[in-house]
Motif scaffolding. Structure first.
Motif, PDB file in Angstrom:
ATOM      1  N   LEU A  57       0.805  -1.214   0.000  1.00  0.00           N
ATOM      2  CA  LEU A  57       0.000   0.000   0.000  1.00  0.00           C
ATOM      3  C   LEU A  57       0.841   1.268   0.000  1.00  0.00           C
ATOM      4  N   TRP A  58       2.154   1.111   0.066  1.00  0.00           N
ATOM      5  CA  TRP A  58       3.019   2.284  -0.053  1.00  0.00           C
ATOM      6  C   TRP A  58       4.257   1.898  -0.846  1.00  0.00           C
ATOM      7  N   HIS A  59       4.219   2.228  -2.120  1.00  0.00           N
ATOM      8  CA  HIS A  59       5.350   1.935  -3.009  1.00  0.00           C
ATOM      9  C   HIS A  59       5.430   3.043  -4.063  1.00  0.00           C
ATOM     10  N   PRO A  60       5.669   4.288  -3.607  1.00  0.00           N
ATOM     11  CA  PRO A  60       5.741   5.400  -4.552  1.00  0.00           C
ATOM     12  C   PRO A  60       7.058   5.374  -5.333  1.00  0.00           C
ATOM     13  N   ARG A  61       7.104   6.148  -6.378  1.00  0.00           N
ATOM     14  CA  ARG A  61       8.329   6.283  -7.172  1.00  0.00           C
ATOM     15  C   ARG A  61       8.793   7.742  -7.115  1.00  0.00           C
ATOM     16  N   PRO A  62       9.660   8.057  -6.154  1.00  0.00           N
ATOM     17  CA  PRO A  62      10.151   9.436  -6.043  1.00  0.00           C
ATOM     18  C   PRO A  62      10.931   9.843  -7.291  1.00  0.00           C
ATOM     19  N   THR A  63      10.880  11.129  -7.591  1.00  0.00           N
ATOM     20  CA  THR A  63      11.577  11.647  -8.767  1.00  0.00           C
ATOM     21  C   THR A  63      12.977  12.144  -8.430  1.00  0.00           C
ATOM     22  N   GLY A  64      13.209  12.435  -7.153  1.00  0.00           N
ATOM     23  CA  GLY A  64      14.470  13.036  -6.757  1.00  0.00           C
ATOM     24  C   GLY A  64      14.379  14.553  -6.669  1.00  0.00           C
ATOM     25  N   ASP A  65      13.313  15.106  -7.213  1.00  0.00           N
ATOM     26  CA  ASP A  65      13.046  16.545  -7.112  1.00  0.00           C
ATOM     27  C   ASP A  65      12.175  16.730  -5.875  1.00  0.00           C
ATOM     28  N   ARG A  66      12.752  17.273  -4.818  1.00  0.00           N
ATOM     29  CA  ARG A  66      12.050  17.333  -3.519  1.00  0.00           C
ATOM     30  C   ARG A  66      10.691  18.017  -3.613  1.00  0.00           C
ATOM     31  N   GLN A  67      10.621  19.157  -4.298  1.00  0.00           N
ATOM     32  CA  GLN A  67       9.341  19.874  -4.389  1.00  0.00           C
ATOM     33  C   GLN A  67       8.295  19.058  -5.155  1.00  0.00           C
ATOM     34  N   ALA A  68       8.711  18.425  -6.235  1.00  0.00           N
ATOM     35  CA  ALA A  68       7.786  17.585  -7.010  1.00  0.00           C
ATOM     36  C   ALA A  68       7.341  16.385  -6.185  1.00  0.00           C
ATOM     37  N   ASP A  69       8.257  15.811  -5.424  1.00  0.00           N
ATOM     38  CA  ASP A  69       7.907  14.660  -4.588  1.00  0.00           C
ATOM     39  C   ASP A  69       6.949  15.058  -3.468  1.00  0.00           C
ATOM     40  N   ILE A  70       7.169  16.222  -2.867  1.00  0.00           N
ATOM     41  CA  ILE A  70       6.244  16.701  -1.833  1.00  0.00           C
ATOM     42  C   ILE A  70       4.859  16.914  -2.426  1.00  0.00           C
ATOM     43  N   ALA A  71       4.794  17.516  -3.596  1.00  0.00           N
ATOM     44  CA  ALA A  71       3.491  17.727  -4.262  1.00  0.00           C
ATOM     45  C   ALA A  71       2.828  16.394  -4.572  1.00  0.00           C
ATOM     46  N   ALA A  72       3.608  15.418  -5.007  1.00  0.00           N
ATOM     47  CA  ALA A  72       3.048  14.088  -5.289  1.00  0.00           C
ATOM     48  C   ALA A  72       2.499  13.468  -4.010  1.00  0.00           C
ATOM     49  N   GLY A  73       3.242  13.578  -2.909  1.00  0.00           N
ATOM     50  CA  GLY A  73       2.780  13.029  -1.633  1.00  0.00           C
ATOM     51  C   GLY A  73       1.484  13.671  -1.171  1.00  0.00           C
ATOM     52  N   GLU A  74       1.375  14.986  -1.336  1.00  0.00           N
ATOM     53  CA  GLU A  74       0.139  15.681  -0.974  1.00  0.00           C
ATOM     54  C   GLU A  74      -1.022  15.174  -1.831  1.00  0.00           C
ATOM     55  N   HIS A  75      -0.761  14.995  -3.114  1.00  0.00           N
ATOM     56  CA  HIS A  75      -1.790  14.477  -4.029  1.00  0.00           C
ATOM     57  C   HIS A  75      -2.194  13.057  -3.619  1.00  0.00           C
ATOM     58  N   TYR A  76      -1.220  12.229  -3.287  1.00  0.00           N
ATOM     59  CA  TYR A  76      -1.516  10.853  -2.863  1.00  0.00           C
ATOM     60  C   TYR A  76      -2.372  10.833  -1.599  1.00  0.00           C
ATOM     61  N   ALA A  77      -2.101  11.744  -0.680  1.00  0.00           N
ATOM     62  CA  ALA A  77      -2.902  11.810   0.549  1.00  0.00           C
ATOM     63  C   ALA A  77      -4.348  12.179   0.227  1.00  0.00           C
ATOM     64  N   ARG A  78      -4.531  13.169  -0.652  1.00  0.00           N
ATOM     65  CA  ARG A  78      -5.899  13.557  -1.025  1.00  0.00           C
ATOM     66  C   ARG A  78      -6.624  12.399  -1.710  1.00  0.00           C
ATOM     67  N   LEU A  79      -5.923  11.681  -2.580  1.00  0.00           N
ATOM     68  CA  LEU A  79      -6.528  10.521  -3.236  1.00  0.00           C
ATOM     69  C   LEU A  79      -6.908   9.448  -2.217  1.00  0.00           C
ATOM     70  N   THR A  80      -6.020   9.216  -1.267  1.00  0.00           N
ATOM     71  CA  THR A  80      -6.274   8.206  -0.232  1.00  0.00           C
ATOM     72  C   THR A  80      -7.521   8.556   0.571  1.00  0.00           C
ATOM     73  N   MET A  81      -7.611   9.796   0.996  1.00  0.00           N
ATOM     74  CA  MET A  81      -8.765  10.208   1.795  1.00  0.00           C
ATOM     75  C   MET A  81     -10.047  10.176   0.971  1.00  0.00           C
ATOM     76  N   PHE A  82      -9.959  10.513  -0.310  1.00  0.00           N
ATOM     77  CA  PHE A  82     -11.125  10.448  -1.190  1.00  0.00           C
ATOM     78  C   PHE A  82     -11.603   9.005  -1.328  1.00  0.00           C
ATOM     79  N   VAL A  83     -10.694   8.096  -1.631  1.00  0.00           N
ATOM     80  CA  VAL A  83     -11.070   6.691  -1.807  1.00  0.00           C
ATOM     81  C   VAL A  83     -11.640   6.130  -0.508  1.00  0.00           C
ATOM     82  N   ALA A  84     -11.012   6.451   0.622  1.00  0.00           N
ATOM     83  CA  ALA A  84     -11.500   5.967   1.913  1.00  0.00           C
ATOM     84  C   ALA A  84     -12.933   6.411   2.160  1.00  0.00           C
TER      85      ALA A  84
END
Length: 98
Positions: free
Chosen positions: A28-55
């Motif tokens: 349930l947690w196997h993301p693919r980080p890009t190495g770009d910290r800001q892009a990865d943080i934005a992706a994590g925020e998006h993943y959290a919103r998706l998780t809460m939506f699906v839940a």
């Protein structure tokens, strides 16, 4: 927590950070980080919103706890994880004000 119940829903398996192996094991947690910290943080925020939506929308109340469990078991804390946690704690803070 019954992970088997959570992982059998197609909505959960479709989340971009969830990986199912050929033998049916689900992470349930196997993301693919890009190495770009800001892009990865934005992706994590998006993943959290998706998780809460699906839940919420698909009646999977333990999804967030299960994702956090697998995040912890993965043993990494980078930008994606930081973004995910930041979004979840922001929602929790707003919710506590009501």
């Amino acid at each position: 927590m019954d992970g088997a119940t959570i992982t059998t829903t197609p909505e959960v398996l479709d989340l971009p950070f969830v990986r199912e192996t050929d033998d049916g094991e689900v992470f349930l947690w196997h993301p693919r980080p890009t190495g770009d910290r800001q892009a990865d943080i934005a992706a994590g925020e998006h993943y959290a919103r998706l998780t809460m939506f699906v839940a919420r929308e698909f009646g999977v109340p333990l999804l967030l706890a299960s994702v956090l469990r697998d995040m912890t078991l993965a043993g990494k804390f980078g930008g994606v994880e930081a973004g995910f946690i930041a979004a979840v704690t922001s929602v929790a803070q707003v919710g506590s004000l009501n």
